[in-house]
Design a protein around this motif. Sequence first.
Motif, short mmCIF file in Angstrom:
data_model
loop_
_atom_site.label_atom_id
_atom_site.label_comp_id
_atom_site.label_asym_id
_atom_site.label_seq_id
_atom_site.Cartn_x
_atom_site.Cartn_y
_atom_site.Cartn_z
N LEU A 40 0.83 -1.21 0.00
CA LEU A 40 0.00 0.00 0.00
C LEU A 40 0.87 1.26 0.00
O LEU A 40 2.05 1.24 0.37
CB LEU A 40 -0.91 0.00 1.23
CG LEU A 40 -1.90 -1.15 1.36
CD1 LEU A 40 -2.69 -1.03 2.66
CD2 LEU A 40 -2.84 -1.20 0.16
N ALA A 44 -1.49 5.34 3.22
CA ALA A 44 -2.45 4.36 3.74
C ALA A 44 -1.93 3.69 4.99
O ALA A 44 -2.70 3.35 5.90
CB ALA A 44 -2.77 3.33 2.66
N ARG A 47 -2.26 6.44 7.90
CA ARG A 47 -3.54 7.11 8.08
C ARG A 47 -4.32 6.49 9.26
O ARG A 47 -4.31 5.27 9.45
CB ARG A 47 -4.35 6.96 6.80
CG ARG A 47 -5.66 7.73 6.76
CD ARG A 47 -6.34 7.49 5.43
NE ARG A 47 -5.58 8.08 4.32
CZ ARG A 47 -5.31 7.45 3.19
NH1 ARG A 47 -5.70 6.21 3.00
NH2 ARG A 47 -4.62 8.06 2.24
N THR A 49 -7.01 4.64 11.21
CA THR A 49 -7.86 3.57 10.68
C THR A 49 -8.76 3.05 11.79
O THR A 49 -8.29 2.70 12.88
CB THR A 49 -7.00 2.41 10.13
OG1 THR A 49 -6.09 2.92 9.14
CG2 THR A 49 -7.86 1.33 9.52
N GLN A 83 -10.35 5.92 7.13
CA GLN A 83 -10.00 4.57 6.67
C GLN A 83 -10.60 3.54 7.63
O GLN A 83 -10.61 3.75 8.84
CB GLN A 83 -8.48 4.44 6.63
CG GLN A 83 -7.94 3.25 5.87
CD GLN A 83 -6.48 3.48 5.49
OE1 GLN A 83 -6.19 4.09 4.47
NE2 GLN A 83 -5.56 2.99 6.32
N ALA A 292 -10.37 2.73 1.90
CA ALA A 292 -9.46 3.86 2.00
C ALA A 292 -9.68 4.81 0.82
O ALA A 292 -10.09 4.37 -0.26
CB ALA A 292 -8.01 3.37 2.03
N ASP A 294 -7.68 6.22 -1.26
CA ASP A 294 -6.85 6.08 -2.45
C ASP A 294 -6.84 4.66 -3.00
O ASP A 294 -5.96 4.30 -3.78
CB ASP A 294 -5.42 6.53 -2.15
CG ASP A 294 -4.89 5.95 -0.84
OD1 ASP A 294 -5.61 5.13 -0.23
OD2 ASP A 294 -3.79 6.34 -0.43
#
Length: 653
Positions: A40, A44, A47, A49, A83, A292, A294
């Motif tokens: 990833l 990600a 971030r 989550t 996320q 997520a 992206d």
Amino acid sequence: MRRSADIDALQHVLCAALGSRVPVCSLADLAGDTGAFVSLAPAALERPTLVGGGTPYNPTSPAPTPHALDALVRRAERLDVPQILVPNVRRSDDTRALRAAGFVPVAADTECVARLPGDVDEVLRNRVGADQLRDLRHRHHAASQEATWERVRLSELDGSPWARDAFVELHQRQAERFGGRRNPYNAAALEALVGGALADRTEMLVRRRKDTVVQVALLTVSHNGRGLYHLAQTTDLDDPAAGDLHVATPYQLYLDARRSGLDWVHLGRGDVHHKRRLGADLFVPLDHWLRAPDLAPAEEEEEGGLSHFAAPPVTGVPVPGPVRYRHRPRFDMVDLSSNTNPFLGAESHYPNLDTADLARTYLATVSKLPGHGDLAALGPDHVLFSSGAVDGAMLLLAALTSPGERACVTPPTFELYAHWAHLLRLPVVEVPLRGADLSELDTERILEADARVTILCDPSNPVGTRLDQTQVHDLIARSRGLVVIDEAYVEFSEKPSYAGLVEQHENLVVLRTLSKAWGLASARCGIVLARPGVIDSLRRVQLPFVFSDAAQHAVRDRLTNSQRALASIPLIRAERDRLATALDGHPAVDRVFPSEANFLMVRLHKHERVMEQLRGAGILVADTGHLVPDTCRISVGDRRANTALLRALSSAV
């Protein structure tokens, strides 16, 4: 774990480990799971989550329902968390709601389980082989001499503060060794577990060398009361006996589980090869599901289609109910779906339908035989277990032909091919074998018949010869219909199998059996090897539960401990050659046909008289005179039986 209340309890433990009221952290903080996310983007990984499951603890998370997913998404919005992660979902679960909600699968480790249907040593010998069992027992004995084995209930942990401290310290050292930014098994997490809903079912396993703790683990009894989960485990890797402990601990857990009446031990997630050598026999692929900003939406998975050879009625019906869910494990469920007697033990349960791992064992074992190397390229989806190879032939005719379509056979051959075809209202076209040894195909006549299915027997039964390989390859390449090759006796031949070619030819099906060379006639185990679309077609007509647990146990044992069976094959070949030499030129015998099977077909001078004399001597051979005039088929027995046959023949002259 399959109960939402248990996952909620593990979420509470995760929150305590994170020092937060909500399970929010970065993916990089999830020690032990970061390897799955390395592909990833860095954003990600860092971030915030929202974690919607019990990770990083070992049990899996059930795929959320649409209602549960809606609640999870709304919670992320309220928390302003961009996320969401639903970790460790079994690939066999229904994940349509996850896809619809924009989650993307990220491949995770495999869940590994050791099922224990009987005596531990017998189960392991059957599963890993006698040599590996000896190694497990040796390492277990060595570890037991060096370290104590203690189990402390979490409700009594206050009386063992040293165990609590050792658990936290060893996990902290492990996190530091492997670069984990957080230790999810810290003191706060342990306190939350002790005070939570799982405490009554959880124990701490501790191994000590003198006063030093060298291994700790958490074990939780499943909510159905039938097995043990590993929640966490760590070993002092600086300890000289660390390697033995990793092997000895599962073995000891198996022994304890059986004494407690438990049926399985969950070995956590990890390398399949390693866990298989420790005794695991159920391997369930897992995915993390991530939503997520992206990540592109997951593409819809295309289901493997049926073969275009499937008969029209087969294309319109599903796989029978129980078989449809064969890849969905039930070991950790309270199963009230089968209407069986709950008071009469394991025999009251239906046989295991998930034979994928047994198929892998079969392919791995047989691919080591000379002329079978191409089988290593096949997978479980290419394999169907049937009740003997003849049942496989019946399934093929039932699933892939329609009344009125032609079936082609090449006499002299196994008579049940035509028998089943007639019962299914298929006109049978006979194209006899040619040549002095009855080993040549009349390829042009077979192709002119334009049969829906052509069944070859190679090595031939009742003759024993191998068919001309060039002609067989030519027939497969040019035929518009299916070509089925019955290789019941191929292990006795020194020429290669056709089984490895099934991935290259959609119209090729190979039948195998464990009744002959493998000595398991009583287990009734045949194998169909074909493209997955053909195998799926057969599953739609096969009766569920025809492959009993006892037969599966016998098959796995014979394949895993194959030395004796494989050693018997050259003995049979040698005795076949000795018998052929003795029969060649015998006054009662006109001709001995060449054989690459475990039998000989012989033409007799005085067929009826010799057959009568053999019956009078208490010797039974197969009378094949109606297939090839004046012949009988003689199975190769041991030396004593073969000598008795020769004596009886001499008295018949």
